[in-house]
Design a protein around this motif. Sequence first.
Motif, PDB file in Angstrom:
ATOM      1  N   ASP A 258       0.812  -1.210   0.000  1.00 31.36           N
ATOM      2  CA  ASP A 258       0.000   0.000   0.000  1.00 31.36           C
ATOM      3  C   ASP A 258       0.848   1.264   0.000  1.00 31.36           C
ATOM      4  OD1 ASP A 258       0.932  -0.472   2.509  1.00 31.36           O
ATOM      5  OD2 ASP A 258      -1.032  -0.718   3.445  1.00 31.36           O
ATOM      6  N   GLY A 259       2.079   1.140   0.480  1.00 29.82           N
ATOM      7  CA  GLY A 259       2.882   2.347   0.644  1.00 29.82           C
ATOM      8  C   GLY A 259       3.678   2.720  -0.584  1.00 29.82           C
ATOM      9  N   VAL A 260       4.267   3.910  -0.526  1.00 28.11           N
ATOM     10  CA  VAL A 260       5.084   4.423  -1.616  1.00 28.11           C
ATOM     11  C   VAL A 260       6.236   3.472  -1.912  1.00 28.11           C
ATOM     12  CG1 VAL A 260       6.452   6.372  -2.363  1.00 28.11           C
ATOM     13  CG2 VAL A 260       4.724   6.687  -0.614  1.00 28.11           C
ATOM     14  N   ASN A 261       6.847   2.970  -0.819  1.00 27.39           N
ATOM     15  CA  ASN A 261       8.056   2.175  -1.018  1.00 27.39           C
ATOM     16  C   ASN A 261       7.766   0.720  -1.344  1.00 27.39           C
ATOM     17  OD1 ASN A 261       9.640   4.428  -0.403  1.00 27.39           O
ATOM     18  ND2 ASN A 261       9.047   4.143   1.721  1.00 27.39           N
ATOM     19  N   ASP A 262       6.504   0.379  -1.414  1.00 26.76           N
ATOM     20  CA  ASP A 262       6.157  -0.988  -1.811  1.00 26.76           C
ATOM     21  C   ASP A 262       6.218  -1.143  -3.322  1.00 26.76           C
ATOM     22  OD1 ASP A 262       5.715  -1.690   0.778  1.00 26.76           O
ATOM     23  OD2 ASP A 262       3.570  -1.292   0.733  1.00 26.76           O
ATOM     24  N   ALA A 263       6.286  -0.022  -4.038  1.00 27.21           N
ATOM     25  CA  ALA A 263       6.201  -0.092  -5.506  1.00 27.21           C
ATOM     26  C   ALA A 263       7.219  -1.067  -6.127  1.00 27.21           C
ATOM     27  CB  ALA A 263       6.330   1.303  -6.113  1.00 27.21           C
ATOM     28  N   PRO A 264       8.507  -1.053  -5.707  1.00 31.57           N
ATOM     29  CA  PRO A 264       9.438  -2.011  -6.340  1.00 31.57           C
ATOM     30  C   PRO A 264       9.010  -3.462  -6.114  1.00 31.57           C
ATOM     31  CG  PRO A 264      10.648  -0.343  -5.106  1.00 31.57           C
ATOM     32  CD  PRO A 264       9.203  -0.150  -4.780  1.00 31.57           C
ATOM     33  N   ALA A 265       8.551  -3.780  -4.903  1.00 36.18           N
ATOM     34  CA  ALA A 265       8.125  -5.159  -4.619  1.00 36.18           C
ATOM     35  C   ALA A 265       6.898  -5.513  -5.449  1.00 36.18           C
ATOM     36  CB  ALA A 265       7.838  -5.330  -3.139  1.00 36.18           C
ATOM     37  N   LEU A 266       5.999  -4.552  -5.620  1.00 34.53           N
ATOM     38  CA  LEU A 266       4.789  -4.817  -6.406  1.00 34.53           C
ATOM     39  C   LEU A 266       5.148  -5.080  -7.860  1.00 34.53           C
ATOM     40  CD1 LEU A 266       2.162  -2.262  -5.040  1.00 34.53           C
ATOM     41  CD2 LEU A 266       2.504  -4.655  -4.453  1.00 34.53           C
ATOM     42  N   ARG A 267       6.139  -4.319  -8.342  1.00 35.86           N
ATOM     43  CA  ARG A 267       6.545  -4.536  -9.738  1.00 35.86           C
ATOM     44  C   ARG A 267       7.237  -5.875  -9.894  1.00 35.86           C
ATOM     45  NH1 ARG A 267       8.404   0.776  -9.970  1.00 35.86           N
ATOM     46  NH2 ARG A 267       6.672   2.082 -10.630  1.00 35.86           N
ATOM     47  N   GLN A 268       8.045  -6.235  -8.895  1.00 35.69           N
ATOM     48  CA  GLN A 268       8.802  -7.479  -8.977  1.00 35.69           C
ATOM     49  C   GLN A 268       7.887  -8.711  -8.890  1.00 35.69           C
ATOM     50  OE1 GLN A 268      12.134  -8.042  -9.351  1.00 35.69           O
ATOM     51  NE2 GLN A 268      11.809 -10.234  -9.240  1.00 35.69           N
ATOM     52  N   ALA A 269       6.843  -8.601  -8.067  1.00 35.43           N
ATOM     53  CA  ALA A 269       5.961  -9.751  -7.865  1.00 35.43           C
ATOM     54  C   ALA A 269       5.295 -10.127  -9.189  1.00 35.43           C
ATOM     55  CB  ALA A 269       4.902  -9.405  -6.829  1.00 35.43           C
ATOM     56  N   ASP A 270       4.912 -11.397  -9.315  1.00 36.08           N
ATOM     57  CA  ASP A 270       4.232 -11.814 -10.544  1.00 36.08           C
ATOM     58  C   ASP A 270       2.904 -11.091 -10.654  1.00 36.08           C
ATOM     59  OD1 ASP A 270       5.965 -14.174 -11.576  1.00 36.08           O
ATOM     60  OD2 ASP A 270       5.887 -14.358  -9.416  1.00 36.08           O
ATOM     61  N   ILE A 271       2.256 -10.910  -9.499  1.00 33.98           N
ATOM     62  CA  ILE A 271       1.057 -10.069  -9.463  1.00 33.98           C
ATOM     63  C   ILE A 271       1.205  -9.114  -8.292  1.00 33.98           C
ATOM     64  CG2 ILE A 271      -1.442 -10.032  -9.208  1.00 33.98           C
ATOM     65  CD1 ILE A 271      -1.454 -12.078 -11.054  1.00 33.98           C
ATOM     66  N   GLY A 272       1.295  -7.839  -8.593  1.00 32.79           N
ATOM     67  CA  GLY A 272       1.330  -6.835  -7.539  1.00 32.79           C
ATOM     68  C   GLY A 272      -0.096  -6.387  -7.265  1.00 32.79           C
ATOM     69  N   VAL A 273      -0.471  -6.362  -5.995  1.00 36.35           N
ATOM     70  CA  VAL A 273      -1.846  -6.006  -5.648  1.00 36.35           C
ATOM     71  C   VAL A 273      -1.829  -4.749  -4.793  1.00 36.35           C
ATOM     72  CG1 VAL A 273      -3.946  -6.785  -4.508  1.00 36.35           C
ATOM     73  CG2 VAL A 273      -2.473  -8.445  -5.639  1.00 36.35           C
ATOM     74  N   ALA A 274      -2.555  -3.726  -5.226  1.00 38.25           N
ATOM     75  CA  ALA A 274      -2.605  -2.488  -4.443  1.00 38.25           C
ATOM     76  C   ALA A 274      -3.962  -2.367  -3.763  1.00 38.25           C
ATOM     77  CB  ALA A 274      -2.358  -1.289  -5.345  1.00 38.25           C
ATOM     78  N   MET A 275      -4.002  -1.527  -2.758  1.00 41.67           N
ATOM     79  CA  MET A 275      -5.230  -1.333  -1.987  1.00 41.67           C
ATOM     80  C   MET A 275      -5.965  -0.099  -2.498  1.00 41.67           C
ATOM     81  SD  MET A 275      -5.092  -3.705   0.048  1.00 41.67           S
ATOM     82  CE  MET A 275      -3.860  -4.904  -0.305  1.00 41.67           C
ATOM     83  N   GLY A 276      -7.192  -0.302  -2.949  1.00 38.81           N
ATOM     84  CA  GLY A 276      -7.925   0.804  -3.541  1.00 38.81           C
ATOM     85  C   GLY A 276      -8.396   1.826  -2.523  1.00 38.81           C
ATOM     86  N   ARG A 277      -8.636   1.385  -1.285  1.00 42.20           N
ATOM     87  CA  ARG A 277      -9.188   2.307  -0.305  1.00 42.20           C
ATOM     88  C   ARG A 277      -8.114   3.022   0.470  1.00 42.20           C
ATOM     89  NH1 ARG A 277     -13.603   0.066   3.465  1.00 42.20           N
ATOM     90  NH2 ARG A 277     -14.904  -1.074   2.017  1.00 42.20           N
ATOM     91  N   SER A 278      -7.204   2.221   1.052  1.00 45.83           N
ATOM     92  CA  SER A 278      -6.251   2.848   1.960  1.00 45.83           C
ATOM     93  C   SER A 278      -4.883   3.015   1.318  1.00 45.83           C
ATOM     94  CB  SER A 278      -6.105   1.982   3.202  1.00 45.83           C
ATOM     95  OG  SER A 278      -5.556   0.729   2.828  1.00 45.83           O
ATOM     96  N   GLY A 279      -4.686   2.386   0.163  1.00 43.04           N
ATOM     97  CA  GLY A 279      -3.351   2.406  -0.422  1.00 43.04           C
ATOM     98  C   GLY A 279      -3.024   3.732  -1.074  1.00 43.04           C
ATOM     99  N   THR A 280      -1.772   3.861  -1.474  1.00 49.64           N
ATOM    100  CA  THR A 280      -1.357   5.087  -2.127  1.00 49.64           C
ATOM    101  C   THR A 280      -1.466   4.918  -3.635  1.00 49.64           C
ATOM    102  OG1 THR A 280       0.889   4.288  -2.254  1.00 49.64           O
ATOM    103  CG2 THR A 280       0.316   5.559  -0.313  1.00 49.64           C
ATOM    104  N   GLN A 281      -1.534   6.059  -4.321  1.00 49.44           N
ATOM    105  CA  GLN A 281      -1.619   6.000  -5.781  1.00 49.44           C
ATOM    106  C   GLN A 281      -0.310   5.530  -6.389  1.00 49.44           C
ATOM    107  OE1 GLN A 281      -3.030   9.926  -6.034  1.00 49.44           O
ATOM    108  NE2 GLN A 281      -5.170   9.318  -5.943  1.00 49.44           N
TER     109      GLN A 281
END
Length: 911
Positions: A652-675
């Motif tokens: 959900d956080g700003v610094n999660d972006a690299p992990a989300l990109r690396q993962a086969d499926i990155g999942v973000a939180m629509g309500r509490s997560g960051t853009q």
Amino acid sequence: MSGGEASGPRAGRPAAGAHHHGLPAHEAVLLWESDADRGLGGEEAAERLERFGRNVLPARSSGGLLRRVLRQFHHPLVHVLVIAGVITAALREYLDSTVIFGVVLVNALIGFVQESRAEAALEGLRAMVRTTATVVRDGRRRRVPSADLVPGDLVMVEAGVKVPADVRLLRAAELRTDESSLTGESVPVPKDEVVLDPRTPVADRRNMLHSGTLVTAGRGAGIVVATGPETELGQIHRLVGAAETLATPLTAKLAAFSRVLTVVILALAAVTFAAGVVRGQEAVRTFTAAVALAVGAIPEGLPAAVTITLAIGVARMAGRRAVVRRMPAVETLGSTTVICADKTGTLTENQMTVRSVWTPDAVFDVTGVGYAPDGALHARDGTVVSAGTSQALWWCLLAGAACNDAVLTRRDGGWDLVGDPTEAAMRVVAGKGGMGTADVSERRPRVDTVPFSSERQFMATLHREAGGGHLVLAKGAVERILDLCTGQMGVDGGIRPLDRGTIAAAVEDLASDGLRVLATAALPSAAPDAFAARPLPRSLVFTGLQAMLDPPRPAATAAVRACRSAGIAVKMITGDHAVTASAVADRIGLLEQPGPGKGEVLTGAELTALSDHAYPGAVDGARVFARVSPEQKLHLVQALQARGQIVTMTGDGVNDAPALRQADIGVAMGRSGTQVAEDAADMVLTDDDFATIEAAVEEGRGVFDNLTKFIVWTLPTNMGEGLVVLAAILFGATLPILPAQILWINMTTAVALGLMLAFEPKEAGVMVRPPRDPARPLLTGALVVRVLLVSALLVAGSWWLFTWERDTGATLPEARTAAVNLFVAVELFYVFSCRSLTRSAWRLGPFGNRWIIGGILAQTAGQLALTYLPAMNHLFRTAPISGGAWLRIFALAALATLVVALDKRLRHHFV
Ligand code: ATP
């Protein structure tokens, strides 16, 4: 435009390139007739919205109507058909050429409608992911849709948001933005409010925030100076979130496959034609046969059907609150072997309530749940107490409430939160202790902030007291806060040596109940420049602990269990304390041996201490990762992937972006997560719920099944048709089916029967079988055998029937009509078999998919029309057939169905 003014609220649209960066901040505010503290008034904002238009960029048009229609004709297959149509017309075979051109038109129409619908669906999905901005209007902070921002609006930004418009900064604290979407520069740039030389180029305007860029750290506030097309982003016509296509690796592979197949088949057709002519066969007849071979053998519906099946899958996932941002995710979801989920907000509700406040001398229980101020603090003897009962308690509550950015407002009987639930809970408990806004903010305005970040794990604020003195307040993870403290506060406000042992025991005790524990600290008389040194010096006084409850999500336990039975490992990743994390994990059934030190719970520090050799194994075996930093998340994904896992990871956080990109499926939180996280993700959960990931995996598996079903259904028809024609040419025999008839079969059955498989509900067992190995080919050996079997049955059946009819006195059109009807009848029965890849058609029950029933009725009506309507007879060279012929057709189709059922029964295992 009025006067010579370059821009301003009365000047119509703000002028492009207005040099707001060259103006002092207050002049930009004046220019836009706004207010640096209260923002615009609601009415003024509404009026400006009317005048300046919505803050959106013009939609990327996918070409004019004509261009979109014409595009439908731009496929190799259509080119083949058009050429065939022209030549048949030249040969005066007007009926054939009419049918061929008819098919071209129908094909284009279907393509056009599908394309428009798919685009509309994607547009709808994009709208589901909210984009809101925090603005101050009439002096009150609120969230509004980003599209409603107007020039002059006072907007607040913080780490994680996407800048909603072009903004001249008024205030900034450690603000950094990633402007790569605008300038290509990927290193985050620092921002502040200083005045710049008007000639400063866009990339160096550090007092401006540009629409579409991402805030990676800190906080800031500024005045909107350009919206929509007037922003820098709008000016250079670069659109954010480039239009998504429905393509995935699989559709690309299939499209390439059909292209190669088209070329091969055309070459084959050309060779056959040449061979036929050389052998002295009649040119027109041979040409017709070659065309029949080409149109019959090319699986024209394949790429379209795959796209439609995927689109339906995406819509189903959206219905279960998982919005797919990148289409390949639909395919990968079904192969997921590990889901790494955040604790706070994903496995838990992220509805914090402080239950207990611990101070060095006394513990207080807190009653009441949620953000309502109903409830009170109780001493251990049960008496209700107020904050003033102990100095340590008073400072603990003050630090929690004043070192805080959450805004709670009453709405419709409930409470509306802008900000972090952890902070909201700390504000509420201060209210329960009798502290009002006078204590918290009015008497001690904040003058400086060290913002919270996941790495820092604390937040600190500097306040000015009414008497002129200053004070520092801080709150955060216990270890971090203790690192800043030299002593602890007593009941009377006296400062004593820090007793880390007792504090650690208290944390352990509270956390083992699954409570999230934060520490608070203060420095009652600080220097005005207390924040000048970074990192902050160790000078604070520990005041207490606040322990809050964050209940596990009700659906989480069942979803974790479902994942287990589907062969998917679930791992919890959290920034929280190991004891809290393992208590929550235990509650939702994630652990087998609860408690730290058993290999199932690893902390960030333990991860760092692991050798490179031991790391991957330990990571694979653990189920809870606590006090993990965002960089460690990236390493976790990499380690799991190195062990062959397909990883779905939430962030959900700003610094999660690299992990989300690396993962086969990155999942973000629509309500509490960051853009920022959303930008990096493949999928967004609109409800942040772990159970939604499980649902999406289930849908992903269903989609893949349906794709396979369609392919297994469609291939035998093309193969059968191609082989029948090839055999006829090779043996110099009469064609059992004509090109126009083949086109009829392919077009009508693909739409009426094949596509209906895309609506097939998921099979009961999708979540009890192991994940699909992505390296496995789409069609397993068993399915290839089935495709070949059905093709062989079609060829043999139609050849035999055609010959039988001819031998028993039927005319050529009658025998051909019988052959065409046999093809359709076999496909019609076969579609039932294809509803499940493994179970027999009888077990499924005939009414499980109403779409198929409708399709079958439509197809039957079509066949009757083709056989009995004189106009259709004329057009397709068909003729009414006898009852006996129908009997033979059904007997053969039934026989084919029986053989397929037998094949399925013999291979009674998952394919
Ligand atoms: P998850 O990673 O599961 O979402 P988390 O919310 O605990 O869990 P972070 O947001 O990285 O993860 O927080 C890490 C720690 O920082 C928390 O455990 C808490 O102690 C502290 N913390 C969280 N929010 C704040 C805040 N607003 N101010 C100060 N400290 C905070």
